[in-house]
Motif scaffolding. Structure first.
Motif, mmCIF file in Angstrom:
data_model
loop_
_atom_site.group_PDB
_atom_site.id
_atom_site.type_symbol
_atom_site.label_atom_id
_atom_site.label_comp_id
_atom_site.label_asym_id
_atom_site.label_seq_id
_atom_site.Cartn_x
_atom_site.Cartn_y
_atom_site.Cartn_z
ATOM 1 N N UNK A 189 -26.634 -56.069 -103.519
ATOM 2 C CA UNK A 189 -28.036 -55.701 -103.758
ATOM 3 C C UNK A 189 -28.669 -56.604 -104.806
ATOM 4 N N UNK A 190 -27.891 -56.988 -105.826
ATOM 5 C CA UNK A 190 -28.416 -57.879 -106.864
ATOM 6 C C UNK A 190 -28.818 -59.219 -106.265
ATOM 7 N N UNK A 191 -27.942 -59.771 -105.406
ATOM 8 C CA UNK A 191 -28.282 -61.051 -104.778
ATOM 9 C C UNK A 191 -29.552 -60.918 -103.948
ATOM 10 N N UNK A 192 -29.657 -59.811 -103.180
ATOM 11 C CA UNK A 192 -30.841 -59.612 -102.327
ATOM 12 C C UNK A 192 -32.113 -59.447 -103.142
ATOM 13 N N UNK A 193 -31.978 -58.982 -104.394
ATOM 14 C CA UNK A 193 -33.164 -58.824 -105.241
ATOM 15 C C UNK A 193 -33.598 -60.147 -105.863
ATOM 16 N N UNK A 194 -32.679 -61.129 -105.904
ATOM 17 C CA UNK A 194 -32.996 -62.418 -106.526
ATOM 18 C C UNK A 194 -33.497 -63.447 -105.532
ATOM 19 N N UNK A 195 -33.053 -63.360 -104.284
ATOM 20 C CA UNK A 195 -33.485 -64.310 -103.260
ATOM 21 C C UNK A 195 -33.169 -63.714 -101.882
ATOM 22 N N UNK A 196 -33.827 -64.181 -100.821
ATOM 23 C CA UNK A 196 -33.513 -63.694 -99.474
ATOM 24 C C UNK A 196 -32.085 -64.098 -99.097
ATOM 25 N N UNK A 197 -31.283 -63.135 -98.649
ATOM 26 C CA UNK A 197 -29.879 -63.413 -98.349
ATOM 27 C C UNK A 197 -29.576 -63.186 -96.868
ATOM 28 N N UNK A 198 -28.428 -63.687 -96.473
ATOM 29 C CA UNK A 198 -27.889 -63.475 -95.135
ATOM 30 C C UNK A 198 -26.398 -63.170 -95.290
ATOM 31 N N UNK A 199 -25.870 -62.271 -94.485
ATOM 32 C CA UNK A 199 -24.434 -61.997 -94.455
ATOM 33 C C UNK A 199 -23.837 -62.713 -93.242
ATOM 34 N N UNK A 200 -22.755 -63.431 -93.469
ATOM 35 C CA UNK A 200 -22.144 -64.266 -92.428
ATOM 36 C C UNK A 200 -21.099 -63.463 -91.674
ATOM 37 N N UNK A 201 -21.176 -63.388 -90.346
ATOM 38 C CA UNK A 201 -20.134 -62.679 -89.586
ATOM 39 C C UNK A 201 -18.773 -63.347 -89.772
ATOM 40 N N UNK A 202 -17.736 -62.528 -89.881
ATOM 41 C CA UNK A 202 -16.359 -63.022 -89.984
ATOM 42 C C UNK A 202 -15.693 -62.711 -88.650
ATOM 43 N N UNK A 203 -15.775 -63.677 -87.741
ATOM 44 C CA UNK A 203 -15.266 -63.497 -86.377
ATOM 45 C C UNK A 203 -14.929 -64.857 -85.790
ATOM 46 N N UNK A 204 -14.176 -64.842 -84.686
ATOM 47 C CA UNK A 204 -13.808 -66.085 -84.019
ATOM 48 C C UNK A 204 -12.299 -66.229 -83.892
ATOM 49 N N UNK A 205 -11.862 -67.372 -83.391
ATOM 50 C CA UNK A 205 -10.444 -67.579 -83.119
ATOM 51 C C UNK A 205 -9.602 -67.545 -84.392
ATOM 52 N N UNK A 206 -10.109 -68.102 -85.479
ATOM 53 C CA UNK A 206 -9.348 -68.082 -86.727
ATOM 54 C C UNK A 206 -9.119 -66.653 -87.203
#
Length: 320
Positions: A189-206
């Protein structure tokens, strides 16, 4: 900051001493901006209530691996530890799990303008994976190994304290950071209050390979609409955190702690949003490398939630 610096500073001030037991239980948590610290505080408030009346203090620490080390040295009575760290660390045999607590998720945070939308986009970027004593660090290192990237693929790996990552991200000092945390989290929430954020999906072959070789991780999702700009659920991996008892927690005390928590589970759920989905079955289930404390097991068996151990396998901690 060295892994146990905070605890050692308490020792120097006389607040904690392995040679002279403090009157209160000490619960090791994590950084002040994570979920471990308020979750530990919620447990303390619950334990202090009648009928248990077990006063305790929550201590900010470097994270799961540090907590195991502090427990083994007698600096802590109890601590929150990720289940994967329980399995991948070699703690002494005197440590036991009382029960699982909240579910945690590997959370990769970036700025909306970073151009990072997937794990592959982290190539050439500056990534912070937390201090070496944290579950953030150990989980991300396993993921990077599963991705089979040469060391130079990531432009820079840093190890900032949790309290500094949001500002570093939004000021452009790093491009993304990893946090293994329950949600909602004040750190996100702190990061989102300081700048627009995005959460990166953790998915794929690895990630598929990681789950095959490390089955204690589970697929999970970070719910939508917990943070500004994150309006879709995010696929990732996670694991439960466990409440771990140090050697000074004998069978009788472990029984009292467990009894108080489970008899007042509705109250605990109301003490922090990350605890709101606590489920008795998940809390009792196997989720870590440490054995269940005999005191906790005795309570679960009395309630009919676990079968008794066969006679040859029964063992108990004795009060000093």
């Amino acid at each position: 900051m060295r892994p146990l610096l905070y605890l050692f500073s308490l020792l120097l001030l006389g607040a904690v001493s392995p040679a002279r037991a403090a009157p209160d239980l000490l619960i090791g948590s994590g950084s002040l901006t994570g979920v471990y610290y308020p979750a530990g505080g919620a447990l303390c408030r619950l334990l202090a209530r009648a009928p248990a009346k077990l006063p305790c203090q929550v201590v900010a620490t470097g994270g799961s691996a540090d907590n195991l080390a502090a427990l083994s040295r007698g600096y802590l009575s109890l601590a929150l530890v990720q289940s994967d760290v329980q399995l991948t660390t070699s703690p002494p045999p005197a440590l036991y799990r009382l029960f699982n607590v909240h579910q945690e998720a590997l959370t990769l945070v970036t700025r909306q303008d970073s151009g990072i939308g997937s794990l592959a986009d982290l190539a050439g970027k500056r990534l912070d994976i937390g201090n070496p004593g944290s579950g953030d660090n150990s989980t991300m290192r396993l993921l990077l190994q599963a991705m089979a990237w040469p060391d130079e693929t990531v432009a820079a790996l840093s190890h900032l304290p949790g309290s500094e990552r949001a500002q570093a991200l939004c000021e452009g000092q790093i491009d993304a950071y990893a946090y293994v945390v329950g949600h909602p989290s004040s750190a996100i929430s702190e990061a989102a209050s300081l700048c627009p954020i995005r959460l990166i999906p953790v998915e794929g072959e690895a990630v598929d390979r990681l789950l095959q070789t490390h089955p204690y991780y589970q697929r999970t999702r970070i719910p939508a609409d917990l943070y500004p700009g994150v309006d879709e659920a995010i696929k990732t991996i996670g694991m439960p955190a466990g409440l771990i008892a140090g050697p000074q927690i004998d069978e009788a005390l472990a029984y009292r702690i467990t009894q108080q928590v489970f008899n007042r589970l509705p109250q605990l759920r109301r003490l922090h949003p990350a605890l709101s989905q606590l489920d008795r079955q998940q809390m009792i289930g196997e989720a870590g490398g440490l054995p269940l404390h005999p005191g906790a097991r005795r309570f679960f068996v009395e309630q009919g939630w676990l079968p008794p151990l066969p006679a040859p396998a029964q063992h108990a901690l004795r009060s000093p």
